[in-house]
Write a protein that holds these residues in place. Structure first.
Motif, PDB file in Angstrom:
ATOM      1  N   SER A 203      34.488  -9.365  95.019  1.00  0.00           N
ATOM      2  CA  SER A 203      34.894  -8.900  96.332  1.00  0.00           C
ATOM      3  C   SER A 203      35.147 -10.069  97.271  1.00  0.00           C
ATOM      4  O   SER A 203      34.585 -11.159  97.110  1.00  0.00           O
ATOM      5  CB  SER A 203      33.812  -7.997  96.928  1.00  0.00           C
ATOM      6  OG  SER A 203      34.099  -7.684  98.278  1.00  0.00           O
TER       7      SER A 203
ATOM      8  N   ILE B 297      29.715  -0.483  99.385  1.00  0.00           N
ATOM      9  CA  ILE B 297      30.973   0.255  99.543  1.00  0.00           C
ATOM     10  C   ILE B 297      31.006   1.498  98.663  1.00  0.00           C
ATOM     11  O   ILE B 297      30.936   1.426  97.442  1.00  0.00           O
ATOM     12  CB  ILE B 297      32.177  -0.648  99.210  1.00  0.00           C
ATOM     13  CG1 ILE B 297      32.194  -1.879 100.113  1.00  0.00           C
ATOM     14  CG2 ILE B 297      33.490   0.131  99.350  1.00  0.00           C
ATOM     15  CD1 ILE B 297      33.224  -2.913  99.719  1.00  0.00           C
TER      16      ILE B 297
ATOM     17  N   CYS C  18      38.218  -5.249  99.428  1.00  0.00           N
ATOM     18  CA  CYS C  18      36.767  -5.254  99.614  1.00  0.00           C
ATOM     19  C   CYS C  18      36.046  -4.943  98.311  1.00  0.00           C
ATOM     20  O   CYS C  18      34.930  -5.402  98.086  1.00  0.00           O
ATOM     21  CB  CYS C  18      36.361  -4.259 100.691  1.00  0.00           C
ATOM     22  SG  CYS C  18      36.893  -4.703 102.366  1.00  0.00           S
TER      23      CYS C  18
ATOM     24  N   LEU D  95      33.209   4.817  99.769  1.00  0.00           N
ATOM     25  CA  LEU D  95      33.861   5.569 100.834  1.00  0.00           C
ATOM     26  C   LEU D  95      35.137   6.239 100.336  1.00  0.00           C
ATOM     27  O   LEU D  95      35.641   5.930  99.253  1.00  0.00           O
ATOM     28  CB  LEU D  95      34.164   4.663 102.030  1.00  0.00           C
ATOM     29  CG  LEU D  95      35.057   3.432 101.803  1.00  0.00           C
ATOM     30  CD1 LEU D  95      36.526   3.763 102.042  1.00  0.00           C
ATOM     31  CD2 LEU D  95      34.642   2.285 102.724  1.00  0.00           C
TER      32      LEU D  95
ATOM     33  N   ALA E 179      40.646  -1.895 102.069  1.00  0.00           N
ATOM     34  CA  ALA E 179      39.480  -1.457 101.301  1.00  0.00           C
ATOM     35  C   ALA E 179      39.573  -1.900  99.853  1.00  0.00           C
ATOM     36  O   ALA E 179      38.561  -2.214  99.207  1.00  0.00           O
ATOM     37  CB  ALA E 179      39.337   0.066 101.383  1.00  0.00           C
TER      38      ALA E 179
ATOM     39  N   ASP F 210      30.518  -4.090 107.915  1.00  0.00           N
ATOM     40  CA  ASP F 210      29.475  -3.133 107.538  1.00  0.00           C
ATOM     41  C   ASP F 210      30.101  -1.925 106.856  1.00  0.00           C
ATOM     42  O   ASP F 210      30.058  -0.805 107.375  1.00  0.00           O
ATOM     43  CB  ASP F 210      28.708  -2.707 108.796  1.00  0.00           C
ATOM     44  CG  ASP F 210      27.536  -1.795 108.492  1.00  0.00           C
ATOM     45  OD1 ASP F 210      27.056  -1.803 107.332  1.00  0.00           O
ATOM     46  OD2 ASP F 210      27.096  -1.065 109.414  1.00  0.00           O
ATOM     47  N   PRO F 211      30.716  -2.099 105.670  1.00  0.00           N
ATOM     48  CA  PRO F 211      31.414  -0.989 105.021  1.00  0.00           C
ATOM     49  C   PRO F 211      30.503   0.164 104.634  1.00  0.00           C
ATOM     50  O   PRO F 211      30.964   1.298 104.482  1.00  0.00           O
ATOM     51  CB  PRO F 211      32.029  -1.640 103.779  1.00  0.00           C
ATOM     52  CG  PRO F 211      31.171  -2.839 103.512  1.00  0.00           C
ATOM     53  CD  PRO F 211      30.762  -3.333 104.864  1.00  0.00           C
TER      54      PRO F 211
ATOM     55  N   PHE G 244      30.468   3.719 106.417  1.00  0.00           N
ATOM     56  CA  PHE G 244      31.493   4.742 106.247  1.00  0.00           C
ATOM     57  C   PHE G 244      31.206   5.647 105.051  1.00  0.00           C
ATOM     58  O   PHE G 244      30.776   5.179 103.993  1.00  0.00           O
ATOM     59  CB  PHE G 244      32.867   4.097 106.040  1.00  0.00           C
ATOM     60  CG  PHE G 244      33.377   3.324 107.223  1.00  0.00           C
ATOM     61  CD1 PHE G 244      33.781   3.977 108.386  1.00  0.00           C
ATOM     62  CD2 PHE G 244      33.466   1.931 107.182  1.00  0.00           C
ATOM     63  CE1 PHE G 244      34.255   3.265 109.481  1.00  0.00           C
ATOM     64  CE2 PHE G 244      33.944   1.216 108.263  1.00  0.00           C
ATOM     65  CZ  PHE G 244      34.333   1.881 109.420  1.00  0.00           C
TER      66      PHE G 244
ATOM     67  N   GLN H 171      34.973  -3.310 110.976  1.00  0.00           N
ATOM     68  CA  GLN H 171      33.761  -2.759 110.376  1.00  0.00           C
ATOM     69  C   GLN H 171      33.874  -2.633 108.858  1.00  0.00           C
ATOM     70  O   GLN H 171      32.867  -2.687 108.152  1.00  0.00           O
ATOM     71  CB  GLN H 171      33.446  -1.396 110.995  1.00  0.00           C
ATOM     72  CG  GLN H 171      33.113  -1.439 112.481  1.00  0.00           C
ATOM     73  CD  GLN H 171      31.926  -2.328 112.803  1.00  0.00           C
ATOM     74  OE1 GLN H 171      31.004  -2.465 112.000  1.00  0.00           O
ATOM     75  NE2 GLN H 171      31.950  -2.949 113.975  1.00  0.00           N
ATOM     76  N   LEU H 172      35.093  -2.479 108.330  1.00  0.00           N
ATOM     77  CA  LEU H 172      35.272  -2.408 106.881  1.00  0.00           C
ATOM     78  C   LEU H 172      34.820  -3.695 106.192  1.00  0.00           C
ATOM     79  O   LEU H 172      34.392  -3.661 105.041  1.00  0.00           O
ATOM     80  CB  LEU H 172      36.729  -2.127 106.530  1.00  0.00           C
ATOM     81  CG  LEU H 172      37.131  -0.667 106.323  1.00  0.00           C
ATOM     82  CD1 LEU H 172      38.622  -0.562 106.050  1.00  0.00           C
ATOM     83  CD2 LEU H 172      36.344  -0.030 105.182  1.00  0.00           C
ATOM     84  N   VAL H 173      34.921  -4.818 106.877  1.00  0.00           N
ATOM     85  CA  VAL H 173      34.469  -6.075 106.277  1.00  0.00           C
ATOM     86  C   VAL H 173      33.092  -6.496 106.789  1.00  0.00           C
ATOM     87  O   VAL H 173      32.420  -7.304 106.158  1.00  0.00           O
ATOM     88  CB  VAL H 173      35.489  -7.216 106.524  1.00  0.00           C
ATOM     89  CG1 VAL H 173      36.803  -6.898 105.857  1.00  0.00           C
ATOM     90  CG2 VAL H 173      35.696  -7.484 108.001  1.00  0.00           C
TER      91      VAL H 173
END
Length: 352
Positions: A113, A123, A251, A125, A248, A227-228, A231, A223-225
């Motif tokens: 990642s 992750i 990630c 989500l 995503a 604190d993923p 979600f 926030q995806l990078v």
């Protein structure tokens, strides 16, 4: 079980071949494949990226399994003849308005990642992207201003019924997961997004068991990078969903691992009619070399079995076989490995 098979361009035929090997191994009762040309190969053979006979096969099927479209040799064609119009045309003609794009960190791939391993392993989500509206389908054009300069314009719009139906899809998806839904928009700037937010809030009244929050798209990207793990399900419009789902994919380590389902309202004898495809492109630089990772294509076939044919156990078997192959170090070049397209398919079949 009528399945339309549209391999498309570039690496599409290579990865499709591996997905079909997996489906054949399951010995699906009454499975019939309806093949057709789409994209650049369709333009070269038929003069259009979405020939009528291909559309007929799609409409006559219970589900569509789609590879990828795009051909550098077609880049200078008029826009309505470019390969990418095939996918937009199918979505529109078949009424496919909801795109489901899961992103899950496979065990053992955390170091692949772009994120720190301890963040990446959080992750799990699902992005629910609206497919039939927004700037992709709005009016567009170029014009000359009074000062003589050229100006390009694209119209972004959503009607409330378009927002409401994708919101229902997302809320139902959240009910089957962790019951958390994040609606992503840009309501502080765009009137389109303000309507989006208002309608999503109205729809939430039908799903009291789902926790709803809202996030501006720029913050969602951050926030995806950052604190993923916060979600569960994300619902958003066509443009924002296109960007966030590709983000995503990096990630989780590779775009070659992410499948997708495009669903509508039509029901078949077994489930919901849909079109299933990996989210990556045609990768013309490696086409025909046996270097493509077919796992996203194989996982798309698993999604097809689950949503369109009600065969959740078979889908879970395929997903477990892919996870097992990855954990055993069967990695293509996209993951820093040397396994060929065929070898990856062999490894999945062996575990299946």
């Amino acid at each position: 079980m009528k399945i339309a098979i549209f391999a498309g361009d570039g690496i599409g035929p290579e990865i499709m071949a591996q997905a079909l090997r997996v489906l054949d191994a399951l010995r699906l009762p009454g499975a019939v494949y309806l093949e057709g040309d789409v994209g650049g190969i369709a333009y070269k053979r038929h003069g259009h990226p979405l020939p009528e006979e291909t559309l007929i096969n799609a409409r006559g099927s219970d589900a569509v399994l789609f590879g990828a479209v795009g051909d550098p040799e077609c880049d200078n064609l008029e826009r309505h003849l470019r390969p990418e119009q095939a996918i937009l045309g199918l979505r529109s003609q078949l009424g496919l308005f909801a795109n489901l794009r899961p992103a899950t960190m496979f065990a053992g791939l955390e170091d692949m990642s772009s994120l720190k391993p301890e963040i990446a392993r959080q992750i799990d989500l699902l992005i629910v992207r609206e497919l039939n509206g927004d700037v992709y389908f709005g009016e567009k054009g170029t014009r000359t201003r009074d000062d003589g300069q050229r100006e390009g314009w694209d119209m972004m719009s959503y009607a409330e019924d378009e927002v409401r139906r994708i919101a229902h899809t997302a809320f139902r998806a959240a009910q089957g997961r962790q019951k958390r839904l994040t609606s992503v928009d840009k309501a502080n700037v765009l009137e389109t997004s303000q309507l989006w937010r208002d309608v999503v809030v109205e729809t939430a009244a039908d799903y009291p068991d789902v926790a709803l929050d809202h996030m501006y798209v720029d913050n969602a990207a951050m926030q995806l990078v950052r604190d993923p793990g916060r979600f569960d399900v994300i619902v958003t419009g066509n443009l924002f969903g296109d960007i966030l789902s590709d983000q995503a994919s990096m990630c989780v380590g590779s775009i070659g691992l992410l499948a997708s389902a495009s669903l509508g309202e039509r029901q078949t004898a077994h489930g919901t009619f849909g079109m299933y495809e990996p989210i990556h492109g045609t990768a013309p630089d490696i086409a025909g070399q046996g270097k493509a990772n077919p796992m996203a294509m194989i996982l798309s076939a698993a999604m097809m079995l689950r949503h369109s044919f009600g065969r959740g156990e078979d889908a879970a078997r395929i997903e477990a076989a892919v996870a097992s192959a990855l954990a055993a170090g069967v990695h293509g070049a996209d993951l820093g490995g040397r396994a060929s397209t065929q070898e990856i398919g062999d490894a999945v079949l062996e575990r299946l």
